[in-house]
Write a protein that holds these residues in place. Structure first.
Motif, PDB file in Angstrom:
ATOM      1  N   ALA A 197       7.523  12.258  -1.970  1.00  0.00           N
ATOM      2  CA  ALA A 197       7.906  13.544  -2.543  1.00  0.00           C
ATOM      3  C   ALA A 197       8.570  14.454  -1.511  1.00  0.00           C
ATOM      4  N   ALA A 198       8.044  14.511  -0.302  1.00  0.00           N
ATOM      5  CA  ALA A 198       8.551  15.469   0.683  1.00  0.00           C
ATOM      6  C   ALA A 198       9.644  14.901   1.578  1.00  0.00           C
ATOM      7  N   ASN A 199       9.562  13.644   1.955  1.00  0.00           N
ATOM      8  CA  ASN A 199      10.500  13.036   2.903  1.00  0.00           C
ATOM      9  C   ASN A 199      11.033  11.727   2.328  1.00  0.00           C
ATOM     10  N   ALA A 200      11.828  11.800   1.295  1.00  0.00           N
ATOM     11  CA  ALA A 200      12.282  10.593   0.598  1.00  0.00           C
ATOM     12  C   ALA A 200      13.149   9.706   1.492  1.00  0.00           C
ATOM     13  N   GLY A 201      14.033  10.288   2.282  1.00  0.00           N
ATOM     14  CA  GLY A 201      14.912   9.489   3.135  1.00  0.00           C
ATOM     15  C   GLY A 201      14.152   8.718   4.192  1.00  0.00           C
ATOM     16  N   GLU A 202      13.267   9.398   4.889  1.00  0.00           N
ATOM     17  CA  GLU A 202      12.469   8.736   5.920  1.00  0.00           C
ATOM     18  C   GLU A 202      11.506   7.722   5.314  1.00  0.00           C
ATOM     19  N   TYR A 203      10.979   8.046   4.127  1.00  0.00           N
ATOM     20  CA  TYR A 203      10.077   7.124   3.431  1.00  0.00           C
ATOM     21  C   TYR A 203      10.784   5.800   3.154  1.00  0.00           C
ATOM     22  N   TRP A 204      11.970   5.871   2.536  1.00  0.00           N
ATOM     23  CA  TRP A 204      12.678   4.636   2.183  1.00  0.00           C
ATOM     24  C   TRP A 204      13.212   3.917   3.422  1.00  0.00           C
ATOM     25  N   ALA A 205      13.549   4.635   4.485  1.00  0.00           N
ATOM     26  CA  ALA A 205      13.981   3.982   5.720  1.00  0.00           C
ATOM     27  C   ALA A 205      12.849   3.152   6.320  1.00  0.00           C
TER      28      ALA A 205
ATOM     29  N   ARG B  61       0.835  -1.205   0.000  1.00  0.00           N
ATOM     30  CA  ARG B  61       0.000   0.000   0.000  1.00  0.00           C
ATOM     31  C   ARG B  61       0.868   1.252   0.000  1.00  0.00           C
ATOM     32  N   ALA B  62       1.950   1.223   0.765  1.00  0.00           N
ATOM     33  CA  ALA B  62       2.843   2.378   0.805  1.00  0.00           C
ATOM     34  C   ALA B  62       3.559   2.566  -0.527  1.00  0.00           C
ATOM     35  N   LEU B  63       3.878   1.466  -1.207  1.00  0.00           N
ATOM     36  CA  LEU B  63       4.490   1.587  -2.530  1.00  0.00           C
ATOM     37  C   LEU B  63       3.534   2.240  -3.524  1.00  0.00           C
ATOM     38  N   VAL B  64       2.287   1.816  -3.496  1.00  0.00           N
ATOM     39  CA  VAL B  64       1.310   2.340  -4.448  1.00  0.00           C
ATOM     40  C   VAL B  64       0.966   3.790  -4.146  1.00  0.00           C
ATOM     41  N   ARG B  65       0.731   4.112  -2.894  1.00  0.00           N
ATOM     42  CA  ARG B  65       0.290   5.459  -2.525  1.00  0.00           C
ATOM     43  C   ARG B  65       1.440   6.456  -2.418  1.00  0.00           C
ATOM     44  N   GLY B  66       2.662   5.979  -2.232  1.00  0.00           N
ATOM     45  CA  GLY B  66       3.795   6.888  -2.092  1.00  0.00           C
ATOM     46  C   GLY B  66       3.887   7.545  -0.734  1.00  0.00           C
ATOM     47  N   GLU B  67       3.239   6.967   0.264  1.00  0.00           N
ATOM     48  CA  GLU B  67       3.313   7.492   1.627  1.00  0.00           C
ATOM     49  C   GLU B  67       3.269   6.319   2.604  1.00  0.00           C
ATOM     50  N   VAL B  68       4.029   6.456   3.656  1.00  0.00           N
ATOM     51  CA  VAL B  68       4.106   5.405   4.655  1.00  0.00           C
ATOM     52  C   VAL B  68       3.975   6.036   6.033  1.00  0.00           C
TER      53      VAL B  68
END
Length: 118
Positions: free
Chosen positions: A84-92, A62-69
Motif C-alpha cells: 500500500a505505501a511503497n508499491a515500487g520498492e515492494y515489487w522490485a 509470505r510476502a505475497l500473502v501479507r502484502g509486505e516484504v
C-alpha cells in the motif's frame, strides 16, 4: 532510467544463466578432454542450495500473502516495504526474490538432470 537498466540486466543475466545450463546439459557424459560432465554443485551444495531456495520461496509466498516484504540488501537495515505505501520498492524486492528462486531452482534442475541421466 536506472530501473530500466537494472531490469534489463537482470533479464540478460537470466538468459545467460539459462544458456549456460543448456550448454552444460547438451555436452553429454564426457567433455572434449574425456572428463566427466559435472553439475553446478556437488551433493552438499545441492542440499544447501535447495534449503536456501525453499526459504526464499517461502519468503516470496509470505510476502505475497501479507502484502509486505523486508528490504533485500545492505543499505536498508530491517526496513519493510508494504504494497500500500511503497508499491515500487515492494515489487522490485518481489522481482528480486522471484529471480533468485528461479535461478537457484534452474541450477538444481540442471544438476539433477546431469546426475540422473539414463
Amino acid at each position: 532510467m536506472r530501473e530500466i537498466i537494472y531490469y534489463s540486466s537482470m533479464l540478460l543475466l537470466g538468459f545467460a544463466w539459462y544458456r549456460f545450463g543448456q550448454n552444460r546439459l547438451n555436452k553429454g557424459y564426457r567433455d572434449e578432454n574425456d572428463q566427466r560432465t559435472e553439475g553446478f554443485v556437488g551433493p552438499f551444495g545441492f542440499v544447501m542450495t535447495a534449503g536456501i531456495s525453499v526459504y526464499l520461496l517461502f519468503a516470496f509466498l509470505r510476502a505475497l500473502v501479507r502484502g509486505e516484504v523486508p528490504c533485500v540488501g545492505k543499505g536498508c537495515r530491517s526496513q519493510i516495504y508494504t504494497l500500500a505505501a511503497n508499491a515500487g520498492e515492494y515489487w522490485a524486492n518481489m522481482f528480486f526474490l522471484l529471480w533468485i528462486v528461479l535461478a537457484l531452482g534452474y541450477g538444481l534442475y540442471v544438476t539433477a538432470r546431469i546426475w540422473f541421466r539414463a
